[in-house]
Design a protein around this motif. Structure first.
Motif, PDB file in Angstrom:
ATOM      1  N   TRP A  99       0.838  -1.209   0.000  1.00 22.80           N
ATOM      2  CA  TRP A  99       0.000   0.000   0.000  1.00 22.80           C
ATOM      3  C   TRP A  99       0.868   1.254   0.000  1.00 22.80           C
ATOM      4  CZ3 TRP A  99      -4.886   0.721  -1.092  1.00 22.80           C
ATOM      5  CH2 TRP A  99      -5.487   1.931  -0.757  1.00 22.80           C
ATOM      6  N   ASN A 100       1.924   1.277   0.832  1.00 20.22           N
ATOM      7  CA  ASN A 100       2.830   2.427   0.891  1.00 20.22           C
ATOM      8  C   ASN A 100       3.565   2.618  -0.430  1.00 20.22           C
ATOM      9  OD1 ASN A 100       2.059   3.014   3.507  1.00 20.22           O
ATOM     10  ND2 ASN A 100       3.698   1.808   4.414  1.00 20.22           N
ATOM     11  N   ASP A 101       3.941   1.520  -1.091  1.00 22.65           N
ATOM     12  CA  ASP A 101       4.561   1.619  -2.420  1.00 22.65           C
ATOM     13  C   ASP A 101       3.610   2.275  -3.405  1.00 22.65           C
ATOM     14  OD1 ASP A 101       6.893   0.431  -1.579  1.00 22.65           O
ATOM     15  OD2 ASP A 101       6.457  -1.531  -2.463  1.00 22.65           O
ATOM     16  N   TRP A 102       2.356   1.903  -3.344  1.00 25.18           N
ATOM     17  CA  TRP A 102       1.373   2.473  -4.269  1.00 25.18           C
ATOM     18  C   TRP A 102       1.174   3.964  -4.027  1.00 25.18           C
ATOM     19  CZ3 TRP A 102      -2.887  -1.848  -3.823  1.00 25.18           C
ATOM     20  CH2 TRP A 102      -2.429  -3.003  -4.467  1.00 25.18           C
ATOM     21  N   LEU A 103       1.265   4.383  -2.758  1.00 24.73           N
ATOM     22  CA  LEU A 103       1.050   5.792  -2.412  1.00 24.73           C
ATOM     23  C   LEU A 103       2.254   6.677  -2.730  1.00 24.73           C
ATOM     24  CD1 LEU A 103      -0.768   5.462   1.034  1.00 24.73           C
ATOM     25  CD2 LEU A 103      -1.799   5.873  -1.208  1.00 24.73           C
ATOM     26  N   ALA A 104       3.442   6.082  -2.798  1.00 24.56           N
ATOM     27  CA  ALA A 104       4.681   6.843  -2.964  1.00 24.56           C
ATOM     28  C   ALA A 104       4.806   7.470  -4.350  1.00 24.56           C
ATOM     29  CB  ALA A 104       5.881   5.920  -2.724  1.00 24.56           C
ATOM     30  N   LYS A 105       5.509   8.600  -4.382  1.00 26.08           N
ATOM     31  CA  LYS A 105       5.903   9.178  -5.671  1.00 26.08           C
ATOM     32  C   LYS A 105       6.904   8.210  -6.281  1.00 26.08           C
ATOM     33  CE  LYS A 105       5.396  13.915  -4.129  1.00 26.08           C
ATOM     34  NZ  LYS A 105       6.037  15.205  -3.893  1.00 26.08           N
ATOM     35  N   LYS A 106       6.837   8.032  -7.601  1.00 27.83           N
ATOM     36  CA  LYS A 106       7.704   7.038  -8.225  1.00 27.83           C
ATOM     37  C   LYS A 106       7.928   7.341  -9.695  1.00 27.83           C
ATOM     38  CE  LYS A 106       3.997   4.017  -7.464  1.00 27.83           C
ATOM     39  NZ  LYS A 106       3.383   4.842  -6.615  1.00 27.83           N
ATOM     40  N   ILE A 107       8.980   6.750 -10.225  1.00 26.98           N
ATOM     41  CA  ILE A 107       9.203   6.728 -11.669  1.00 26.98           C
ATOM     42  C   ILE A 107       8.753   5.351 -12.121  1.00 26.98           C
ATOM     43  CG2 ILE A 107      10.913   6.740 -13.524  1.00 26.98           C
ATOM     44  CD1 ILE A 107      12.607   8.622 -11.748  1.00 26.98           C
ATOM     45  N   VAL A 108       7.812   5.323 -13.036  1.00 31.29           N
ATOM     46  CA  VAL A 108       7.254   4.070 -13.541  1.00 31.29           C
ATOM     47  C   VAL A 108       7.919   3.761 -14.877  1.00 31.29           C
ATOM     48  CG1 VAL A 108       5.145   2.893 -14.258  1.00 31.29           C
ATOM     49  CG2 VAL A 108       5.078   4.537 -12.368  1.00 31.29           C
ATOM     50  N   ILE A 109       8.344   2.504 -15.055  1.00 26.83           N
ATOM     51  CA  ILE A 109       9.059   2.088 -16.261  1.00 26.83           C
ATOM     52  C   ILE A 109       8.344   0.893 -16.878  1.00 26.83           C
ATOM     53  CG2 ILE A 109      11.266   1.283 -17.197  1.00 26.83           C
ATOM     54  CD1 ILE A 109      12.607   2.541 -14.733  1.00 26.83           C
ATOM     55  N   ALA A 110       8.094   0.977 -18.175  1.00 26.44           N
ATOM     56  CA  ALA A 110       7.463  -0.118 -18.907  1.00 26.44           C
ATOM     57  C   ALA A 110       8.417  -1.306 -18.943  1.00 26.44           C
ATOM     58  CB  ALA A 110       7.115   0.325 -20.324  1.00 26.44           C
ATOM     59  N   GLY A 111       7.877  -2.503 -18.770  1.00 26.52           N
ATOM     60  CA  GLY A 111       8.693  -3.711 -18.723  1.00 26.52           C
ATOM     61  C   GLY A 111       8.962  -4.346 -20.070  1.00 26.52           C
ATOM     62  N   MET A 112       8.137  -4.054 -21.057  1.00 22.69           N
ATOM     63  CA  MET A 112       8.357  -4.594 -22.396  1.00 22.69           C
ATOM     64  C   MET A 112       8.096  -3.463 -23.392  1.00 22.69           C
ATOM     65  SD  MET A 112       6.849  -7.981 -24.294  1.00 22.69           S
ATOM     66  CE  MET A 112       5.205  -7.384 -24.530  1.00 22.69           C
ATOM     67  N   THR A 113       9.150  -3.044 -24.069  1.00 14.40           N
ATOM     68  CA  THR A 113       9.070  -1.865 -24.917  1.00 14.40           C
ATOM     69  C   THR A 113      10.176  -1.889 -25.958  1.00 14.40           C
ATOM     70  OG1 THR A 113       9.053   0.569 -24.816  1.00 14.40           O
ATOM     71  CG2 THR A 113      10.456  -0.574 -23.248  1.00 14.40           C
ATOM     72  N   LYS A 114      10.023  -1.107 -27.004  1.00 15.93           N
ATOM     73  CA  LYS A 114      11.080  -1.021 -28.020  1.00 15.93           C
ATOM     74  C   LYS A 114      12.102   0.050 -27.670  1.00 15.93           C
ATOM     75  CE  LYS A 114       8.794  -3.086 -31.890  1.00 15.93           C
ATOM     76  NZ  LYS A 114       8.642  -3.099 -33.332  1.00 15.93           N
ATOM     77  N   GLN A 115      11.704   0.985 -26.833  1.00 18.65           N
ATOM     78  CA  GLN A 115      12.636   1.961 -26.279  1.00 18.65           C
ATOM     79  C   GLN A 115      12.176   2.241 -24.854  1.00 18.65           C
ATOM     80  OE1 GLN A 115      11.993   5.097 -29.146  1.00 18.65           O
ATOM     81  NE2 GLN A 115      10.911   6.312 -27.625  1.00 18.65           N
ATOM     82  N   ILE A 116      13.105   2.635 -24.008  1.00 16.32           N
ATOM     83  CA  ILE A 116      12.747   2.838 -22.607  1.00 16.32           C
ATOM     84  C   ILE A 116      11.659   3.899 -22.513  1.00 16.32           C
ATOM     85  CG2 ILE A 116      13.566   3.543 -20.336  1.00 16.32           C
ATOM     86  CD1 ILE A 116      16.296   2.424 -21.132  1.00 16.32           C
ATOM     87  N   GLU A 117      10.609   3.555 -21.766  1.00 16.17           N
ATOM     88  CA  GLU A 117       9.495   4.469 -21.533  1.00 16.17           C
ATOM     89  C   GLU A 117       9.296   4.580 -20.031  1.00 16.17           C
ATOM     90  OE1 GLU A 117       6.302   3.887 -24.956  1.00 16.17           O
ATOM     91  OE2 GLU A 117       6.833   1.996 -23.966  1.00 16.17           O
ATOM     92  N   SER A 118       9.492   5.791 -19.528  1.00  6.87           N
ATOM     93  CA  SER A 118       9.293   6.020 -18.104  1.00  6.87           C
ATOM     94  C   SER A 118       8.529   7.317 -17.900  1.00  6.87           C
ATOM     95  CB  SER A 118      10.641   6.074 -17.374  1.00  6.87           C
ATOM     96  OG  SER A 118      11.385   7.214 -17.761  1.00  6.87           O
ATOM     97  N   VAL A 119       7.913   7.439 -16.729  1.00  8.13           N
ATOM     98  CA  VAL A 119       7.138   8.622 -16.385  1.00  8.13           C
ATOM     99  C   VAL A 119       7.218   8.828 -14.881  1.00  8.13           C
ATOM    100  CG1 VAL A 119       4.954   7.365 -16.167  1.00  8.13           C
ATOM    101  CG2 VAL A 119       4.914   9.792 -16.715  1.00  8.13           C
ATOM    102  N   PHE A 120       7.280  10.089 -14.456  1.00 11.35           N
ATOM    103  CA  PHE A 120       7.258  10.425 -13.039  1.00 11.35           C
ATOM    104  C   PHE A 120       5.811  10.580 -12.608  1.00 11.35           C
ATOM    105  CE2 PHE A 120       7.653  13.944  -9.754  1.00 11.35           C
ATOM    106  CZ  PHE A 120       7.973  13.084  -8.722  1.00 11.35           C
ATOM    107  N   VAL A 121       5.421   9.826 -11.569  1.00 13.90           N
ATOM    108  CA  VAL A 121       4.041   9.826 -11.097  1.00 13.90           C
ATOM    109  C   VAL A 121       4.036  10.295  -9.642  1.00 13.90           C
ATOM    110  CG1 VAL A 121       2.013   8.403 -10.668  1.00 13.90           C
ATOM    111  CG2 VAL A 121       3.479   7.907 -12.622  1.00 13.90           C
ATOM    112  N   GLU A 122       3.328  11.385  -9.394  1.00 12.15           N
ATOM    113  CA  GLU A 122       3.279  11.928  -8.038  1.00 12.15           C
ATOM    114  C   GLU A 122       2.046  11.460  -7.262  1.00 12.15           C
ATOM    115  OE1 GLU A 122       4.858  15.977  -7.400  1.00 12.15           O
ATOM    116  OE2 GLU A 122       4.663  16.154  -9.592  1.00 12.15           O
TER     117      GLU A 122
END
Length: 157
Positions: free
Chosen positions: A25-48
């Protein structure tokens, strides 16, 4: 819209209950950078805002003193995608897809970035996020790629 067990939910959410561990639950609430696990190029986003992650999606929390927007700019750069393609070529999937997982993320290189370079990359990230025009986004990404490539080249000198 989220589909779960054959049902489509328009406004999906997870309620706190005993079956959800407090650490999760605390992980879900935390600010994080989310990274796609299967992609042709790295895709990440900052989620507050709170976000529960599913299978095949990874997150970085606790940014080690880095501005997370700067980290996203670095992660989404062409340099980082090329690095992962070369360093982890044995993990490539069919169709040119990259398999990104915890081990891959832990293998991402980082260099010392001055506060002015970090601020510049964070500003470019913010500009990219707010820009609506596709061609302008491509120009901003080219600036980010140039800056990130320059940082890694300078670190090798």
């Amino acid at each position: 819209n989220v589909r779960f067990l054959g049902t489509k939910y328009k406004f999906a959410y997870v309620s706190k209950c005993d079956s959800v561990a407090s650490s999760k639950w605390n992980d879900w609430l935390a600010k994080k950078i989310v990274i796609a696990g299967m992609t042709k190029q790295i895709e990440s986003v900052f989620v507050e805002q709170p976000l529960a992650l599913g299978v095949g999606v990874y997150a970085i929390k606790g940014f080690g003193g880095f501005d997370p927007r700067c980290l996203v700019a670095v992660l989404n750069s062409q340099f980082m995608t090329e690095y992962v393609k070369e360093k982890f070529r044995h993990k490539h999937l069919a169709g040119g897809y990259l398999a990104i997982n915890k081990t891959t993320i832990e293998g991402f290189p980082l260099v010392d970035i001055s506060s002015s370079e970090s601020d510049a990359l964070a500003s470019l990230h913010d500009l990219m996020v707010s820009e609506q025009n596709h061609e302008q986004k491509l120009l901003i990404q080219a600036k980010i790629d140039e800056k990130v490539g320059g940082l890694f080249i300078a670190s090798k000198a």
